[in-house]
Design an enzyme around this catalytic site. Structure first.
Site, PDB file in Angstrom:
ATOM      1  N   CYS A 134       0.838  -1.192   0.000  1.00 25.97           N
ATOM      2  CA  CYS A 134       0.000   0.000   0.000  1.00 25.97           C
ATOM      3  C   CYS A 134       0.875   1.245   0.000  1.00 25.97           C
ATOM      4  CB  CYS A 134      -0.893  -0.011   1.242  1.00 25.97           C
ATOM      5  SG  CYS A 134      -1.926   1.442   1.440  1.00 25.97           S
ATOM      6  N   CYS A 135       0.515   2.230  -0.824  1.00 26.34           N
ATOM      7  CA  CYS A 135       1.134   3.554  -0.727  1.00 26.34           C
ATOM      8  C   CYS A 135       0.004   4.569  -0.592  1.00 26.34           C
ATOM      9  CB  CYS A 135       2.053   3.843  -1.909  1.00 26.34           C
ATOM     10  SG  CYS A 135       1.235   4.006  -3.515  1.00 26.34           S
ATOM     11  N   ALA A 136       0.255   5.812  -0.910  1.00 26.37           N
ATOM     12  CA  ALA A 136      -0.755   6.838  -0.656  1.00 26.37           C
ATOM     13  C   ALA A 136      -2.009   6.645  -1.507  1.00 26.37           C
ATOM     14  CB  ALA A 136      -0.167   8.225  -0.887  1.00 26.37           C
TER      15      ALA A 136
ATOM     16  N   TYR B 167      -3.795   3.969   0.426  1.00 27.85           N
ATOM     17  CA  TYR B 167      -4.314   4.339   1.741  1.00 27.85           C
ATOM     18  C   TYR B 167      -5.543   5.233   1.617  1.00 27.85           C
ATOM     19  CZ  TYR B 167      -4.804   6.809   6.155  1.00 27.85           C
ATOM     20  OH  TYR B 167      -5.323   7.375   7.298  1.00 27.85           O
TER      21      TYR B 167
END
Length: 364
Positions: A96-98, A125
């Site tokens: 997961c990233c932004a 996220y």
């Protein structure tokens, strides 16, 4: 590699406590993260800031090139080792990233080149966060019964024992009063809200949930505040009030605030420092309500607290704390709670001792 990108997928991730390898920078993670996430960043805070500045000044290609330059060689290998270990330890996890953009795709491609196929959260996220917010709004629409009562009534334990109960204070890592702090630091507001959403989703998924059982909380629990959608519903909810004898309340408070907190502090810090932390914790709690007590009464109770601590240190007995706890309850906490309860008296639907309230709640 299957990507997760539907609303139901996001909810399923939260319900299952799916391990999340969050590759955002630490500063982003601290501002808000999902409950089952671990932070193994692609870039640290300084590297992220440098790439962000480059992006604004020179564009995306230059920023991407700088990112690859900063995360290269030994640094890249160290981070690869950490990601590889996390993937092997959490084979059912996700990246997961932004926003499900370049960072998680870069890490995913590097892992793929190393022989590890690992899915990522499409939308990142931000998508999970929106899911958490929406889930709380929806689930808060179900009926709510609040458990009320004076300090020491065992409200939290009663909520914890209900299959449809959600321990708001436990999630907030704070017991909601001047003496409410625990040894665990409170989460950021966003992380608290995410944890609450996940807990509500899991509780709802375990049963055909008809209503929530929550403790009668104010808007703030320590430094965290309840989501407005839930707080609004709680102001309309029915209240069951625990009315236990004063002596039983004192026994609970002695166990929770003196015996258990002393044990927790010494377990965490050792005997000597733990004792100092425990003393500071009690003094800080009393000091927090100094203005409401008045300086003279505060000084009197603080002196009694010091005497009680001396007795506890020399004999191990916590009985001396009653000399300041009893007047604190009789003069401050009990009148304050009764005043607050009077303002919502029309919402009180049941009163009884702890076991009676517990039985009544189960029958709802």
């Amino acid at each position: 590699m299957q990507e997760r990108h539907t609303e139901q997928d996001y909810r399923a991730l939260l319900i299952a406590d799916t391990p999340i390898i969050d590759v955002r920078a630490p500063i982003e993670f601290e501002q808000g993260a999902m409950p089952a996430a671990i932070n193994l960043p692609l870039m640290n805070n300084d590297e992220r800031a440098a790439v962000g500045t480059c992006y604004k000044q020179q564009g995306s290609d230059a920023a991407l090139a700088l990112g690859h330059k900063l995360v290269a060689g030994e640094i890249r290998q160290q981070r690869m080792d950490a990601w590889r270990a996390a993937c092997l330890q959490n084979p059912q996890g996700i990246l997961c990233c932004a926003r499900g953009g370049q960072r998680s795709h870069i890490v995913q491609s590097w892992l793929h080149a190393a022989g590890i196929d690992y899915p990522l959260v499409e939308g990142g996220y931000k998508a999970l966060r929106q899911t958490a917010i929406q889930a709380t709004i929806e689930l808060a629409q179900k009926p709510i019964v609040l458990i009320g009562g004076c300090t020491g009534s065992g409200k939290t334990l009663l909520v914890q024992q209900q299959p449809n109960g959600v321990d708001l204070e436990g999630l907030a890592r704070h017991r909601g009063s001047a003496f409410g702090r625990t040894l665990q630091p409170q989460l950021s507001q966003a992380s608290f809200e995410n944890l609450l959403a996940a807990e509500m989703l899991k509780t709802d998924a375990r049963q055909n949930l008809r209503l929530w059982v929550l403790e009668d909380e104010s808007r703030m629990i320590g430094s965290n505040h309840l989501p407005e959608c839930l707080r609004e519903r709680m102001t309309q909810a029915a209240i069951a009030v625990v009315e236990d004898p004063f002596e039983i309340r004192l026994e609970r408070l002695n166990e929770e605030y003196f015996l258990r907190m002393h044990h927790d502090f010494t377990h965490a810090y050792g005997d000597e420092q733990g004792w100092q932390e425990y003393c500071e914790y009690l003094h800080h709690g009393l000091s927090a309500i100094k203005r409401r007590l008045g300086l003279q009464r505060y000084n009197e109770l603080a002196a009694r607290l010091d005497a009680a601590l001396t007795t506890q240190l020399t004999t191990g007995s916590t009985d001396g704390h009653l000399a300041w706890l009893v007047p604190l309850l009789e003069e401050y906490y009990d009148p304050m709670y009764r005043y607050q309860l009077e303002k919502k008296a029309e919402k009180v639907v049941f009163r009884g001792e702890w076991a009676e309230v517990a039985e009544w709640v189960k029958s709802r």
